[in-house]
Motif scaffolding. Structure first.
Motif, PDB file in Angstrom:
ATOM      1  N   ALA A   1      -2.704   3.785  10.200  1.00  0.00           N
ATOM      2  CA  ALA A   1      -2.495   2.391   9.809  1.00  0.00           C
ATOM      3  C   ALA A   1      -1.379   2.274   8.789  1.00  0.00           C
ATOM      4  CB  ALA A   1      -3.790   1.805   9.254  1.00  0.00           C
ATOM      5  N   GLN A   2      -1.375   3.161   7.787  1.00  0.00           N
ATOM      6  CA  GLN A   2      -0.318   3.080   6.786  1.00  0.00           C
ATOM      7  C   GLN A   2       1.011   3.603   7.319  1.00  0.00           C
ATOM      8  OE1 GLN A   2      -1.078   4.088   2.742  1.00  0.00           O
ATOM      9  NE2 GLN A   2      -2.869   2.758   2.613  1.00  0.00           N
ATOM     10  N   THR A   3       0.980   4.529   8.264  1.00  0.00           N
ATOM     11  CA  THR A   3       2.223   4.971   8.908  1.00  0.00           C
ATOM     12  C   THR A   3       2.882   3.802   9.631  1.00  0.00           C
ATOM     13  OG1 THR A   3       1.407   7.233   9.190  1.00  0.00           O
ATOM     14  CG2 THR A   3       3.218   6.534  10.612  1.00  0.00           C
ATOM     15  N   LEU A   4       2.084   3.043  10.388  1.00  0.00           N
ATOM     16  CA  LEU A   4       2.613   1.878  11.091  1.00  0.00           C
ATOM     17  C   LEU A   4       3.102   0.818  10.109  1.00  0.00           C
ATOM     18  CD1 LEU A   4      -0.077   1.497  13.909  1.00  0.00           C
ATOM     19  CD2 LEU A   4       2.289   2.279  14.186  1.00  0.00           C
ATOM     20  N   SER A   5       2.345   0.594   9.051  1.00  0.00           N
ATOM     21  CA  SER A   5       2.737  -0.394   8.053  1.00  0.00           C
ATOM     22  C   SER A   5       4.036   0.002   7.366  1.00  0.00           C
ATOM     23  CB  SER A   5       1.617  -0.561   7.024  1.00  0.00           C
ATOM     24  OG  SER A   5       1.971  -1.492   6.027  1.00  0.00           O
ATOM     25  N   ASP A   6       4.167   1.286   7.011  1.00  0.00           N
ATOM     26  CA  ASP A   6       5.384   1.765   6.362  1.00  0.00           C
ATOM     27  C   ASP A   6       6.611   1.560   7.244  1.00  0.00           C
ATOM     28  OD1 ASP A   6       3.756   2.602   4.298  1.00  0.00           O
ATOM     29  OD2 ASP A   6       3.980   4.753   4.712  1.00  0.00           O
TER      30      ASP A   6
ATOM     31  N   ARG B   1       3.948  -6.126  14.945  1.00  0.00           N
ATOM     32  CA  ARG B   1       3.771  -7.583  14.907  1.00  0.00           C
ATOM     33  C   ARG B   1       2.487  -7.935  14.164  1.00  0.00           C
ATOM     34  NH1 ARG B   1       4.937  -9.340  21.217  1.00  0.00           N
ATOM     35  NH2 ARG B   1       7.204  -8.995  21.195  1.00  0.00           N
ATOM     36  N   GLY B   2       2.549  -8.949  13.333  1.00  0.00           N
ATOM     37  CA  GLY B   2       1.361  -9.448  12.680  1.00  0.00           C
ATOM     38  C   GLY B   2       0.745  -8.436  11.741  1.00  0.00           C
ATOM     39  N   LYS B   3      -0.599  -8.405  11.697  1.00  0.00           N
ATOM     40  CA  LYS B   3      -1.340  -7.600  10.738  1.00  0.00           C
ATOM     41  C   LYS B   3      -1.993  -6.389  11.387  1.00  0.00           C
ATOM     42  CE  LYS B   3      -1.752  -7.658   7.224  1.00  0.00           C
ATOM     43  NZ  LYS B   3      -2.894  -7.995   6.360  1.00  0.00           N
ATOM     44  N   ILE B   4      -2.076  -5.309  10.609  1.00  0.00           N
ATOM     45  CA  ILE B   4      -2.808  -4.105  10.978  1.00  0.00           C
ATOM     46  C   ILE B   4      -4.148  -4.150  10.253  1.00  0.00           C
ATOM     47  CG2 ILE B   4      -2.835  -1.584  10.912  1.00  0.00           C
ATOM     48  CD1 ILE B   4       0.302  -1.833  10.645  1.00  0.00           C
ATOM     49  N   VAL B   5      -5.234  -3.978  10.998  1.00  0.00           N
ATOM     50  CA  VAL B   5      -6.567  -4.084  10.398  1.00  0.00           C
ATOM     51  C   VAL B   5      -7.426  -2.914  10.861  1.00  0.00           C
ATOM     52  CG1 VAL B   5      -7.372  -5.634  12.237  1.00  0.00           C
ATOM     53  CG2 VAL B   5      -8.559  -5.600  10.039  1.00  0.00           C
ATOM     54  N   LEU B   6      -8.222  -2.381   9.936  1.00  0.00           N
ATOM     55  CA  LEU B   6      -9.143  -1.288  10.217  1.00  0.00           C
ATOM     56  C   LEU B   6     -10.553  -1.833  10.367  1.00  0.00           C
ATOM     57  CD1 LEU B   6      -7.829   1.323   7.631  1.00  0.00           C
ATOM     58  CD2 LEU B   6      -7.478   1.367  10.102  1.00  0.00           C
ATOM     59  N   ASP B   7     -11.193  -1.466  11.475  1.00  0.00           N
ATOM     60  CA  ASP B   7     -12.548  -1.943  11.796  1.00  0.00           C
ATOM     61  C   ASP B   7     -13.553  -0.885  11.373  1.00  0.00           C
ATOM     62  OD1 ASP B   7     -14.877  -2.893  12.895  1.00  0.00           O
ATOM     63  OD2 ASP B   7     -14.128  -3.024  14.941  1.00  0.00           O
TER      64      ASP B   7
ATOM     65  N   ASP C   1       0.836  -1.209   0.000  1.00  0.00           N
ATOM     66  CA  ASP C   1       0.000   0.000   0.000  1.00  0.00           C
ATOM     67  C   ASP C   1       0.870   1.260   0.000  1.00  0.00           C
ATOM     68  OD1 ASP C   1      -2.122  -1.779   0.255  1.00  0.00           O
ATOM     69  OD2 ASP C   1      -2.266  -1.510   2.434  1.00  0.00           O
ATOM     70  N   GLY C   2       1.874   1.271   0.864  1.00  0.00           N
ATOM     71  CA  GLY C   2       2.756   2.433   0.963  1.00  0.00           C
ATOM     72  C   GLY C   2       3.614   2.625  -0.271  1.00  0.00           C
ATOM     73  N   LYS C   3       4.041   1.526  -0.892  1.00  0.00           N
ATOM     74  CA  LYS C   3       4.854   1.641  -2.103  1.00  0.00           C
ATOM     75  C   LYS C   3       4.048   2.228  -3.249  1.00  0.00           C
ATOM     76  CE  LYS C   3       7.756  -2.267  -0.754  1.00  0.00           C
ATOM     77  NZ  LYS C   3       8.191  -3.658  -1.055  1.00  0.00           N
ATOM     78  N   LEU C   4       2.801   1.791  -3.374  1.00  0.00           N
ATOM     79  CA  LEU C   4       1.939   2.348  -4.413  1.00  0.00           C
ATOM     80  C   LEU C   4       1.614   3.811  -4.125  1.00  0.00           C
ATOM     81  CD1 LEU C   4      -0.473  -0.674  -4.869  1.00  0.00           C
ATOM     82  CD2 LEU C   4       1.028   0.250  -6.632  1.00  0.00           C
ATOM     83  N   ARG C   5       1.262   4.103  -2.886  1.00  0.00           N
ATOM     84  CA  ARG C   5       0.906   5.471  -2.489  1.00  0.00           C
ATOM     85  C   ARG C   5       2.090   6.422  -2.693  1.00  0.00           C
ATOM     86  NH1 ARG C   5       1.383   4.988   2.785  1.00  0.00           N
ATOM     87  NH2 ARG C   5       3.383   6.056   2.484  1.00  0.00           N
TER      88      ARG C   5
ATOM     89  N   THR D   1      -3.289  -5.826  15.141  1.00  0.00           N
ATOM     90  CA  THR D   1      -3.389  -4.471  15.670  1.00  0.00           C
ATOM     91  C   THR D   1      -4.628  -3.864  15.040  1.00  0.00           C
ATOM     92  OG1 THR D   1      -0.996  -4.223  15.942  1.00  0.00           O
ATOM     93  CG2 THR D   1      -2.312  -2.203  15.789  1.00  0.00           C
ATOM     94  N   ILE D   2      -5.670  -3.604  15.845  1.00  0.00           N
ATOM     95  CA  ILE D   2      -6.977  -3.186  15.332  1.00  0.00           C
ATOM     96  C   ILE D   2      -7.166  -1.691  15.561  1.00  0.00           C
ATOM     97  CG2 ILE D   2      -9.462  -3.555  15.459  1.00  0.00           C
ATOM     98  CD1 ILE D   2      -8.831  -6.357  16.614  1.00  0.00           C
ATOM     99  N   LEU D   3      -7.476  -0.967  14.487  1.00  0.00           N
ATOM    100  CA  LEU D   3      -7.723   0.468  14.546  1.00  0.00           C
ATOM    101  C   LEU D   3      -9.084   0.765  13.926  1.00  0.00           C
ATOM    102  CD1 LEU D   3      -4.268   1.709  13.177  1.00  0.00           C
ATOM    103  CD2 LEU D   3      -4.958   1.557  15.583  1.00  0.00           C
TER     104      LEU D   3
END
Length: 314
Positions: A290-295, A300-306, A43-47, A280-282
């Motif tokens: 979410a993308q700041t953390l991903s970048d 740990r594990g996956k970041i997911v938006l609820d 996501d961050g690479k495309l953005r 990590t649920i946001l």
């Protein structure tokens, strides 16, 4: 309907929550009311404009995200009537953003979510689960008793891959930071090499499989720890010099695409308790965080938006 988009390349600050018309399914398509979507490094690479037309980038404005989960609320002509009202996980076709309240995708992009798996968990899995399963099972053909090295074992794909390899019955070695050593061991790794304390290429040799999720110098060093005839499976991450690769091992790029069989297999492992996603649920409105953390690459594990979180309400 709200969706996360960007009209220029840059950091997470270019992301915007915009209003878009409700999509309508065409023949063979389904409309899904999304309940959760996940963040992935691509996501961050495309953005950031780093991939151009590769992986669906290049046209602006653009949506972001590739995967999630929700409820099928409308069918296009010819779509399976049994899908209406069902919980599904999905990976969008290349170039289609998934971070939206509603999505229309081809029927073949959705996988039924089994009983016992909640939609937030299911929404975190599609891209990472498909990568993990395809790399180890379909591409490398990992077998019980084989020795496998999985890089980035605490990350989104890596922490699933460690658990899948352990479930298969392989001897699992994983790299991660020292702070994540105990976490990766808890996933089923038999040995953990902390990259900030040790050099894996100086400690390991004669392995059957390496799954490289990092690329670059790590990819080249990984070739050196394989036995002749071993398999180096890898994602399209940091580039490497292909001319320096060993001719006596098999190099195999793992293609990322919607795959019902791979995603369904991982969802069944989750439903049966054999695989435990770390989340990590946001709330959906925290899309930029979410993308700041991903970048940053340290979660740990996956970041997911609820999307159902109270904070998403206007």
């Amino acid at each position: 309907m709200r969706a996360v988009c960007y009209a220029r390349y840059g950091g997470p600050e270019v992301l915007e929550l915009v209003d878009e018309p409700q999509p309508a399914p065409g023949p063979g398509e389904v409309r899904v009311a999304m309940r959760a979507v996940s963040a992935n490094p691509v996501d961050g690479k495309l953005r950031g404009g780093l991939l151009g037309a590769v992986a669906g980038g290049g046209d602006l404005p653009a949506g972001t995200g590739r995967d999630g989960a929700g409820i099928v609320v409308e069918l296009g002509e010819g779509a399976d009537p049994a899908l209406i009202g069902r919980a599904v996980a999905l990976l969008t076709p290349r170039g289609q953003g998934a971070w939206a309240e509603e999505l229309v995708v081809p029927e073949g992009c959705v996988t039924l979510v089994p009983e016992g798996v909640d939609l937030v968990t299911a929404g975190a899995l599609p891209l990472a689960a498909i990568c993990a399963w395809r790399g180890l099972v379909d591409v490398a053909g990992l077998q019980p008793g084989q020795r496998v090295l999985i890089h980035a074992g605490a990350g989104g794909v890596g922490h699933l891959a460690v658990q899948i390899a352990h479930h298969i019955g392989a001897e699992v070695i994983a790299t991660c930071s020292a702070r994540n050593r105990d976490f990766v061991r808890s996933l089923g790794a038999d040995r953990v090499v902390a990259y900030d304390e040790e050099v894996f290429s100086e400690l390991l040799s004669d392995l059957d499989v390496v799954y490289d999720l990092i690329g670059g110098p790590v990819h080249l060093a990984s070739a050196g720890v394989l036995r002749p005839g071993g398999v180096l499976a890898y994602l399209n991450a940091a580039p490497f010099d292909a001319t320096a690769l060993r001719p006596d091992i098999r190099h195999a790029l793992v293609q990322v695409a919607p795959d019902r069989a791979a995603l369904g297999a991982v969802l069944q492992l989750v439903a049966g308790g054999a695989l435990r996603p770390e989340l990590t649920i946001l709330p959906f409105t925290d899309f930029a965080r979410a993308q700041t953390l991903s970048d940053a690459g340290h979660t740990r594990g996956k970041i997911v938006l609820d999307l159902a979180a109270a904070e998403t309400q206007p």
